[in-house]
Write a protein that holds these residues in place. Structure first.
Motif, mmCIF file in Angstrom:
data_model
loop_
_atom_site.group_PDB
_atom_site.id
_atom_site.type_symbol
_atom_site.label_atom_id
_atom_site.label_comp_id
_atom_site.label_asym_id
_atom_site.label_seq_id
_atom_site.Cartn_x
_atom_site.Cartn_y
_atom_site.Cartn_z
ATOM 1 N N SER A 52 -33.011 65.551 -18.510
ATOM 2 C CA SER A 52 -33.875 67.205 -17.868
ATOM 3 C C SER A 52 -34.058 67.118 -18.603
ATOM 4 C CB SER A 52 -32.782 68.000 -17.793
ATOM 5 O OG SER A 52 -31.476 68.019 -16.649
ATOM 6 N N ARG A 55 -37.661 65.369 -18.373
ATOM 7 C CA ARG A 55 -38.460 65.300 -16.880
ATOM 8 C C ARG A 55 -38.098 64.068 -16.455
ATOM 9 N NH1 ARG A 55 -43.815 65.314 -16.703
ATOM 10 N NH2 ARG A 55 -43.561 65.112 -18.589
ATOM 11 N N ASN A 58 -36.823 64.558 -13.656
ATOM 12 C CA ASN A 58 -37.570 64.576 -12.240
ATOM 13 C C ASN A 58 -37.292 63.266 -11.036
ATOM 14 O OD1 ASN A 58 -36.723 67.706 -12.003
ATOM 15 N ND2 ASN A 58 -39.096 67.594 -13.084
ATOM 16 N N ARG A 88 -38.463 59.959 -24.713
ATOM 17 C CA ARG A 88 -38.616 59.725 -22.339
ATOM 18 C C ARG A 88 -38.771 58.550 -22.152
ATOM 19 N NH1 ARG A 88 -41.185 62.233 -18.224
ATOM 20 N NH2 ARG A 88 -42.322 60.492 -17.285
ATOM 21 N N ASN A 227 -44.950 70.879 -21.251
ATOM 22 C CA ASN A 227 -43.981 70.068 -20.323
ATOM 23 C C ASN A 227 -43.875 69.492 -19.277
ATOM 24 O OD1 ASN A 227 -41.571 69.577 -21.443
ATOM 25 N ND2 ASN A 227 -40.024 71.063 -20.490
ATOM 26 N N GLY A 228 -44.193 69.075 -18.666
ATOM 27 C CA GLY A 228 -44.882 69.310 -17.270
ATOM 28 C C GLY A 228 -45.195 70.890 -16.406
ATOM 29 N N ASP A 265 -43.818 70.914 -13.166
ATOM 30 C CA ASP A 265 -43.502 69.836 -12.780
ATOM 31 C C ASP A 265 -45.236 69.000 -12.946
ATOM 32 O OD1 ASP A 265 -42.303 67.138 -12.702
ATOM 33 O OD2 ASP A 265 -41.465 68.078 -10.428
#
Ligand SMILES: *[C@@H]1O[C@H](CO)[C@@H](O)[C@H](O)[C@H]1NC(C)=O
Ligand SMILES: *[C@@H]1O[C@H](CO)[C@@H](O)[C@H](O)[C@H]1NC(C)=O
Ligand SMILES: *[C@@H]1O[C@H](CO)[C@@H](O)[C@H](O)[C@H]1NC(C)=O
Ligand SMILES: *[C@@H]1O[C@H](CO)[C@@H](O)[C@H](O)[C@H]1NC(C)=O
Length: 403
Positions: A52, A55, A58, A88, A227-228, A265
């Motif tokens: 999470s 990201r 998603n 990531r 952060n998106g 996002d």
């Protein structure tokens, strides 16, 4: 009861069940939520939290065919030394962009294969480093190793299958974090972005002024941008056209409507073009009790945002550098929470679609040529068998009446 009535009853029961089957086609809905799947397994809570935070969750949920190699909380300790962007990269190596159920792994022809991972698919990896070699040894042991690993690297070993929804997602436990020098390399921090300046540069000067003039909105956007964040900024003409209505809004509604233009996002143009569905906005997260979502749709090359009040079209890219994307849109977005819904002319009923799940995937799931494990069947079959069981029971009951 007369015998003819029994037959009528039977016919009605069979017809009703046939209708029920038609009305809810099996496997029409293909969707999964990796966060939810792993939430049922606390021993993977660290891995889940990191999916999470980075990201990746998603990105995984948007995919149609995917395998996630999860490690337990103890094995996650190996990642403590890395920055979030590096984590990531490393974890994206654990997301294979193909379906590997336990049975498929055991039945690999020649006992080995190579799979692209999301690390490769995102283009972050150079050469072959985004590929994972999978080797199935005699005796049942299965190893995973990054293709850029050297001979001294201990492969990560298959432990067990956590969840399989063929051929959408397989979640497997592996013994350790996959090692890859490329994925572990430090990731340079994103270049600092001045949001207001970026918005002012092209198309969206007026929207930039609205954002700059609202401290709450500016802070929310500025905190999210690393952060998106995908921001849809109405072009200057759209802001001018909307100005009389905007002036009428309360201060709280002004904040809400500005946040409504921000999706927490990152969406590249390609992602927007290949995905349909509802998206939540920063207004959703700030005003929890209200929806504040809109529908992203593709119409050939165009991407439209439909709020039920207006439909706005993306006209240009103002800036696109992961994790931040800014697109100019033709109209000010008006949420149904603040404005009167415009009734569309008799919309055709459409099966509910989840973001990232586009039509073509449905073919695979309804096929019955499952060469995958019994675990596969166990996960997907109950709905199918359950429904047929109900049919059988109903028909049986009706037949019993005839006796
Ligand atoms: C996935 O599940 C988590 C936990 O249940 C939830 O918080 C999140 O909103 C879900 N995501 C989507 C896209 O439904
Ligand atoms: C991965 O597989 C390829 C092809 O079988 C092989 O050439 C390569 O050496 C393997 N890499 C590792 C790290 O095992
Ligand atoms: C915006 O966020 C950055 C961190 O991304 C921070 O350094 C900067 O001070 C913030 N700007 C303002 C005006 O708050
Ligand atoms: C603004 O509000 C006033 C008073 O409620 C109303 O008469 C007017 O039509 C509104 N203007 C717009 C553009 O919505």
């Amino acid at each position: 009861m007369a015998r003819s009535q029994h037959y009528i009853l039977l016919a009605v029961a069979v017809a009703a069940m046939a209708l029920a089957l038609l009305a809810s086609p099996v496997a029409a809905e293909k969707s999964f939520n990796i966060t939810k799947i792993l939430a049922a397994h606390p021993e993977f809570s660290k891995f889940n939290a990191m999916l999470s935070k980075t990201r990746l969750a998603n990105d995984i949920n948007r995919r149609q065919t995917i395998t996630v190699l999860a490690v337990d909380n103890a094995a996650m300790a190996g990642l403590d030394q890395y920055s979030l962007p590096t984590v990531r990269h490393i974890l994206s190596l654990h997301v294979l962009v193909d379906y590997y159920g336990a049975k498929k792994l055991r039945g690999l022809s020649n006992g080995a294969t190579a799979s692209a991972s999301m690390f490769q698919a995102t283009g972050a990896a150079g050469g072959m480093s985004g590929y994972v070699n999978i080797t199935s040894h005699k005796g049942g042991k299965i190893d995973f190793v990054s293709q850029d690993a050297d001979d001294t690297t201990t492969p990560s070993r298959y432990v067990k299958s956590i969840k399989e929804l063929p051929y959408d997602i397989a979640v497997l436990q592996v013994s350790s974090v996959l090692s890859s020098s490329e994925a572990e390399a430090p990731v340079p921090p994103p270049a600092p972005v001045d949001l207001v300046e970026l918005l002012s540069k092209k198309y969206c000067k007026s929207f930039a002024e609205l954002v700059a003039g609202n401290a709450d909105v500016f802070q929310a956007l500025n905190e999210t941008k690393d952060n998106g964040l995908t921001l849809f900024c109405p072009v200057d003409a759209a802001v001018a056209a909307f100005a009389p209505k905007y002036k009428n809004l309360t201060a709280k509604a002004k904040t809400a409507i500005l946040l409504y233009h921000a999706v927490p996002d990152y969406f590249s143009v390609q992602l927007l073009k290949s995905n349909n569905g509802m998206v939540s906005t920063l207004a959703t997260t700030s005003y929890v009790k209200k929806d504040y979502s809109f529908d992203v749709k593709n119409d050939d090359e165009d991407v439209t945002l439909a709020t039920k009040v207006v439909t706005s079209t993306i006209t240009a890219t103002v800036g696109d550098s992961e994790p931040l994307a800014v697109y100019a849109v033709s109209k000010f977005l008006q949420p149904k929470e603040l404005f009167k819904v415009v009734q569309a002319p008799a919309p055709a009923p459409e099966p509910s679609k989840k973001k990232g799940k586009t039509g073509d995937a449905d073919d695979e799931s309804s096929s019955d040529d499952s060469d995958d494990s019994t675990a596969d069947k166990g996960a997907a079959a109950p709905a199918v068998f359950g429904r047929w069981a109900t049919v059988a029971a109903t028909v049986g009951a009706a037949l019993a009446l005839l006796a």
